[in-house]
Design a protein around this motif. Structure first.
Motif, PDB file in Angstrom:
ATOM      1  N   ASN A   3       0.860  -1.172   0.000  1.00  0.00           N
ATOM      2  CA  ASN A   3       0.000   0.000   0.000  1.00  0.00           C
ATOM      3  C   ASN A   3       0.900   1.227   0.000  1.00  0.00           C
ATOM      4  OD1 ASN A   3      -2.217   1.683   0.258  1.00  0.00           O
ATOM      5  ND2 ASN A   3      -2.250   1.502   2.485  1.00  0.00           N
ATOM      6  N   PHE A   4       0.966   1.958  -1.119  1.00  0.00           N
ATOM      7  CA  PHE A   4       1.786   3.161  -1.213  1.00  0.00           C
ATOM      8  C   PHE A   4       0.964   4.375  -0.797  1.00  0.00           C
ATOM      9  CE2 PHE A   4       4.209   0.315  -3.842  1.00  0.00           C
ATOM     10  CZ  PHE A   4       5.520   0.681  -3.576  1.00  0.00           C
ATOM     11  N   ILE A   5       1.564   5.224   0.019  1.00  0.00           N
ATOM     12  CA  ILE A   5       0.892   6.406   0.539  1.00  0.00           C
ATOM     13  C   ILE A   5       1.797   7.618   0.295  1.00  0.00           C
ATOM     14  CG2 ILE A   5       0.017   7.522   2.637  1.00  0.00           C
ATOM     15  CD1 ILE A   5      -0.380   4.633   3.734  1.00  0.00           C
ATOM     16  N   THR A   6       1.196   8.739  -0.080  1.00  0.00           N
ATOM     17  CA  THR A   6       1.918  10.001  -0.243  1.00  0.00           C
ATOM     18  C   THR A   6       1.271  11.037   0.660  1.00  0.00           C
ATOM     19  OG1 THR A   6       2.412   9.482  -2.556  1.00  0.00           O
ATOM     20  CG2 THR A   6       2.643  11.786  -1.880  1.00  0.00           C
ATOM     21  N   LYS A   7       2.113  11.695   1.478  1.00  0.00           N
ATOM     22  CA  LYS A   7       1.609  12.706   2.399  1.00  0.00           C
ATOM     23  C   LYS A   7       2.602  13.850   2.530  1.00  0.00           C
ATOM     24  CE  LYS A   7      -1.222   9.833   5.431  1.00  0.00           C
ATOM     25  NZ  LYS A   7      -1.552   9.591   6.851  1.00  0.00           N
ATOM     26  N   SER A   8       2.077  15.018   2.819  1.00  0.00           N
ATOM     27  CA  SER A   8       2.944  16.130   3.196  1.00  0.00           C
ATOM     28  C   SER A   8       3.361  15.918   4.654  1.00  0.00           C
ATOM     29  CB  SER A   8       2.203  17.466   3.061  1.00  0.00           C
ATOM     30  OG  SER A   8       1.168  17.545   4.024  1.00  0.00           O
ATOM     31  N   PHE A   9       4.318  16.695   5.115  1.00  0.00           N
ATOM     32  CA  PHE A   9       4.802  16.552   6.491  1.00  0.00           C
ATOM     33  C   PHE A   9       3.666  16.746   7.495  1.00  0.00           C
ATOM     34  CE2 PHE A   9       6.783  18.193  10.382  1.00  0.00           C
ATOM     35  CZ  PHE A   9       7.718  17.191  10.629  1.00  0.00           C
ATOM     36  N   SER A  10       2.846  17.759   7.274  1.00  0.00           N
ATOM     37  CA  SER A  10       1.773  18.049   8.226  1.00  0.00           C
ATOM     38  C   SER A  10       0.675  16.991   8.243  1.00  0.00           C
ATOM     39  CB  SER A  10       1.166  19.429   7.944  1.00  0.00           C
ATOM     40  OG  SER A  10       0.566  19.448   6.666  1.00  0.00           O
ATOM     41  N   GLU A  11       0.607  16.182   7.195  1.00  0.00           N
ATOM     42  CA  GLU A  11      -0.396  15.119   7.140  1.00  0.00           C
ATOM     43  C   GLU A  11       0.057  13.831   7.827  1.00  0.00           C
ATOM     44  OE1 GLU A  11      -2.714  15.963   2.973  1.00  0.00           O
ATOM     45  OE2 GLU A  11      -0.692  15.105   2.847  1.00  0.00           O
ATOM     46  N   LEU A  12       1.337  13.691   8.084  1.00  0.00           N
ATOM     47  CA  LEU A  12       1.851  12.475   8.715  1.00  0.00           C
ATOM     48  C   LEU A  12       1.345  12.358  10.147  1.00  0.00           C
ATOM     49  CD1 LEU A  12       5.589  12.638   7.593  1.00  0.00           C
ATOM     50  CD2 LEU A  12       3.843  11.062   6.720  1.00  0.00           C
ATOM     51  N   THR A  13       0.977  11.145  10.519  1.00  0.00           N
ATOM     52  CA  THR A  13       0.643  10.907  11.922  1.00  0.00           C
ATOM     53  C   THR A  13       1.956  10.743  12.697  1.00  0.00           C
ATOM     54  OG1 THR A  13       0.621   8.488  11.758  1.00  0.00           O
ATOM     55  CG2 THR A  13      -1.453   9.656  11.241  1.00  0.00           C
ATOM     56  N   THR A  14       1.879  10.850  13.989  1.00  0.00           N
ATOM     57  CA  THR A  14       3.101  10.652  14.783  1.00  0.00           C
ATOM     58  C   THR A  14       3.618   9.228  14.623  1.00  0.00           C
ATOM     59  OG1 THR A  14       1.752  10.197  16.747  1.00  0.00           O
ATOM     60  CG2 THR A  14       2.599  12.436  16.493  1.00  0.00           C
ATOM     61  N   THR A  15       2.738   8.271  14.474  1.00  0.00           N
ATOM     62  CA  THR A  15       3.150   6.880  14.269  1.00  0.00           C
ATOM     63  C   THR A  15       3.871   6.718  12.931  1.00  0.00           C
ATOM     64  OG1 THR A  15       1.310   6.095  15.629  1.00  0.00           O
ATOM     65  CG2 THR A  15       2.330   4.490  14.144  1.00  0.00           C
TER      66      THR A  15
END
Length: 78
Positions: A3-15
């Motif tokens: 499962n490939f995911i793309t996120k900006s820094f602010s979208e990342l969860t702490t986990t």
């Protein structure tokens, strides 16, 4: 299945951020014996692309838009 995911820094969860930093440390510091500061204050501008398998992060890269750091788009921390 990956499962490939793309996120900006602010979208990342702490986990997710913890898993990214853990994987980067494993690859660059331990396996490749690179002695440098991994936390370089560039993560905030990057798009973070990662893949998980069975709830374990197994692949990661960060990408930058043109002119973020270089004239052309760039990929790092693969």
């Amino acid at each position: 299945m990956l499962n490939f995911i793309t996120k900006s820094f602010s979208e990342l969860t702490t986990t997710e951020l913890y898993a990214i930093l853990q994987l980067r440390s494993q690859v660059f510091v331990v396996e490749q014996e690179c002695i440098y500061q991994d936390l370089d204050s560039k993560d905030q501008k990057a798009l973070h692309i990662f893949a998980s398998k069975n709830d374990t992060m197994i692949a990661y890269a960060r990408i930058f838009k043109p002119n973020d750091y270089f004239e052309k788009a760039s990929i790092g921390r693969v």
